[in-house]
Motif scaffolding. Structure first.
Motif, PDB file in Angstrom:
ATOM      1  N   ALA A 230       8.294 -78.770  77.521  1.00  0.00           N
ATOM      2  CA  ALA A 230       8.851 -78.551  76.183  1.00  0.00           C
ATOM      3  C   ALA A 230      10.040 -77.598  76.231  1.00  0.00           C
ATOM      4  O   ALA A 230      11.047 -77.797  75.532  1.00  0.00           O
ATOM      5  N   ARG A 231       9.939 -76.562  77.056  1.00  0.00           N
ATOM      6  CA  ARG A 231      11.025 -75.579  77.145  1.00  0.00           C
ATOM      7  C   ARG A 231      12.291 -76.201  77.732  1.00  0.00           C
ATOM      8  O   ARG A 231      13.408 -75.908  77.283  1.00  0.00           O
ATOM      9  N   LEU A 232      12.138 -77.087  78.724  1.00  0.00           N
ATOM     10  CA  LEU A 232      13.296 -77.639  79.427  1.00  0.00           C
ATOM     11  C   LEU A 232      13.906 -78.853  78.730  1.00  0.00           C
ATOM     12  O   LEU A 232      15.060 -79.185  78.979  1.00  0.00           O
ATOM     13  N   THR A 233      13.135 -79.541  77.877  1.00  0.00           N
ATOM     14  CA  THR A 233      13.643 -80.771  77.280  1.00  0.00           C
ATOM     15  C   THR A 233      13.742 -80.728  75.758  1.00  0.00           C
ATOM     16  O   THR A 233      14.387 -81.592  75.163  1.00  0.00           O
ATOM     17  N   GLY A 234      13.075 -79.765  75.114  1.00  0.00           N
ATOM     18  CA  GLY A 234      13.039 -79.760  73.653  1.00  0.00           C
ATOM     19  C   GLY A 234      12.147 -80.827  73.069  1.00  0.00           C
ATOM     20  O   GLY A 234      12.234 -81.132  71.869  1.00  0.00           O
ATOM     21  N   CYS A 235      11.268 -81.420  73.883  1.00  0.00           N
ATOM     22  CA  CYS A 235      10.400 -82.489  73.387  1.00  0.00           C
ATOM     23  C   CYS A 235       9.347 -81.939  72.427  1.00  0.00           C
ATOM     24  O   CYS A 235       9.016 -80.750  72.447  1.00  0.00           O
ATOM     25  N   ALA A 236       8.832 -82.816  71.598  1.00  0.00           N
ATOM     26  CA  ALA A 236       7.687 -82.486  70.755  1.00  0.00           C
ATOM     27  C   ALA A 236       6.414 -82.660  71.576  1.00  0.00           C
ATOM     28  O   ALA A 236       6.305 -83.581  72.380  1.00  0.00           O
ATOM     29  N   VAL A 237       5.447 -81.783  71.376  1.00  0.00           N
ATOM     30  CA  VAL A 237       4.153 -81.886  72.049  1.00  0.00           C
ATOM     31  C   VAL A 237       3.133 -82.337  71.013  1.00  0.00           C
ATOM     32  O   VAL A 237       2.839 -81.621  70.057  1.00  0.00           O
ATOM     33  N   VAL A 238       2.616 -83.544  71.206  1.00  0.00           N
ATOM     34  CA  VAL A 238       1.810 -84.213  70.193  1.00  0.00           C
ATOM     35  C   VAL A 238       0.405 -84.484  70.732  1.00  0.00           C
ATOM     36  O   VAL A 238       0.253 -85.203  71.724  1.00  0.00           O
ATOM     37  N   PRO A 239      -0.636 -83.943  70.127  1.00  0.00           N
ATOM     38  CA  PRO A 239      -2.000 -84.258  70.557  1.00  0.00           C
ATOM     39  C   PRO A 239      -2.345 -85.721  70.278  1.00  0.00           C
ATOM     40  O   PRO A 239      -2.049 -86.245  69.194  1.00  0.00           O
ATOM     41  N   PHE A 240      -2.968 -86.359  71.268  1.00  0.00           N
ATOM     42  CA  PHE A 240      -3.346 -87.776  71.184  1.00  0.00           C
ATOM     43  C   PHE A 240      -4.863 -87.877  71.316  1.00  0.00           C
ATOM     44  O   PHE A 240      -5.422 -87.691  72.390  1.00  0.00           O
ATOM     45  N   PHE A 241      -5.537 -88.131  70.197  1.00  0.00           N
ATOM     46  CA  PHE A 241      -6.992 -88.271  70.157  1.00  0.00           C
ATOM     47  C   PHE A 241      -7.346 -89.744  70.374  1.00  0.00           C
ATOM     48  O   PHE A 241      -6.685 -90.633  69.836  1.00  0.00           O
ATOM     49  N   HIS A 242      -8.413 -90.005  71.110  1.00  0.00           N
ATOM     50  CA  HIS A 242      -8.868 -91.391  71.255  1.00  0.00           C
ATOM     51  C   HIS A 242     -10.347 -91.403  71.613  1.00  0.00           C
ATOM     52  O   HIS A 242     -10.848 -90.519  72.315  1.00  0.00           O
ATOM     53  N   ARG A 243     -11.040 -92.414  71.110  1.00  0.00           N
ATOM     54  CA  ARG A 243     -12.471 -92.539  71.401  1.00  0.00           C
ATOM     55  C   ARG A 243     -12.919 -93.981  71.168  1.00  0.00           C
ATOM     56  O   ARG A 243     -12.241 -94.750  70.489  1.00  0.00           O
TER      57      ARG A 243
END
Length: 310
Positions: A230-243
């Motif tokens: 995230a620091r190097l690219t500015g990307c969003a960090v998005v939690p991905f839930f699955h079940r």
């Protein structure tokens, strides 16, 4: 973002010393094509056998459950442990089906929430790092999500070139790209170009840059790659839930973690662990409790595992 078709991996060696692995791959491919109902029944049987035979992994999982879910009594944790082994067995067939089989039975009943979040971030031109954990549903749910968005992944290389080829070829049937865990530059380029990348930072990756951050309130050696990406690219960090539920798969994309990244790698790693903990609480039997998540501890802290779980 448009993505070119991924390049299939080169065919690996086929000499006699590789024949046992080729035979194993062939068996796995055949198992991947069995009817889903039969796969679930066989998976439950495999899980029950593993519960009896895999003593060290069973005791590691038992210890993890006692550490992470102390609010449950012994009977409840034992039931969860047995359910976990059942879902591990079923998950082996899910992995095989995701790589080499037909996902039509799963597509028939799947619920996906939060696709609008991904599409909004894509429209903004931002890369997205989709953070999840090591759940037995991860490959199948990744494949189901790839029906809707171009998702790339990171993976750990196999020692066998045959297994490496077979799994990578299977994943590239649906993923837009795959990056080995030592291909940091490739993953960074993908995120900088606005790509979506699936990543699971919930295991103790020895030799990597780690900090101790709480996971279920227990210090856990946690890789800082999410913070660094995230620091190097500015990307969003998005939690991905699955079940997996009784008769359907449920996928949920949450809003990006915020504020993220900060200047504090420990704080960011704590936020990531908290998101994965929430995922585990939604599907506790489907998490990979067999992994000795707390084997490394801060200097001077006692071992969390007995000799039986070492």
């Amino acid at each position: 973002m448009s993505n070119p078709a991924p390049t299939p991996p080169a065919l690996p060696p086929r000499g006699p010393r590789h024949w046992p692995v080729w035979l194993g791959v062939g068996l796995c491919v055949a198992m991947a094509r069995l009817p889903w109902g039969l796969q679930r029944a066989l998976g439950a049987l495999v899980g029950a056998l593993a519960f009896r035979l895999a003593r060290s992994r069973r005791e590691a999982a038992r210890t993890n459950l006692a550490l992470c879910l102390p609010e449950l009594d012994a009977d409840a944790r034992d039931a969860l442990l047995r359910g976990n082994f059942r879902d591990v067995g079923i998950g082996l067939f899910e992995f095989a089906r995701a790589w080499w089989g037909d996902a039509a039975p799963m597509r028939a009943n799947v619920r996906i929430d939060g696709l609008d979040i991904l599409r909004r971030l894509q429209a903004e031109g931002r890369g997205v790092l989709m953070v999840s954990g090591h759940f037995m549903t991860l490959e199948m749910c990744g494949r189901l999500l790839c029906d809707h968005v171009p998702l790339a992944g990171m993976y750990r290389r196999h020692r066998s070139p045959v297994m490496e080829w077979a799994v990578l070829r299977g994943r590239l049937r649906y993923a837009s790209a795959m990056f080995a865990n030592n291909d940091t530059r490739g993953a960074l380029r993908h995120l900088k170009r606005g790509g979506l990348l699936w990543y699971a930072p919930d295991q103790d990756m020895r030799g990597k840059d780690t900090v101790f951050a709480p996971f279920f309130g227990i210090p856990a050696a946690t890789i800082t790659a999410t913070h660094q990406f995230a620091r190097l690219t500015g990307c969003a960090v998005v939690p991905f839930f699955h079940r997996r539920e009784v008769d359907r798969y449920v996928l949920r994309i949450a809003e990006p973690l915020a504020p993220f990244p900060t200047d504090d790698a420990v704080a960011d790693s704590t936020a990531v662990n908290a998101a994965i903990e929430a995922m585990v609480r939604e599907a506790p039997t489907q998490y990979l409790w067999l992994h000795r998540r707390f084997k490394r501890q801060p200097e001077g802290a006692p071992s969390r595992y007995s000799a039986d779980a070492s």
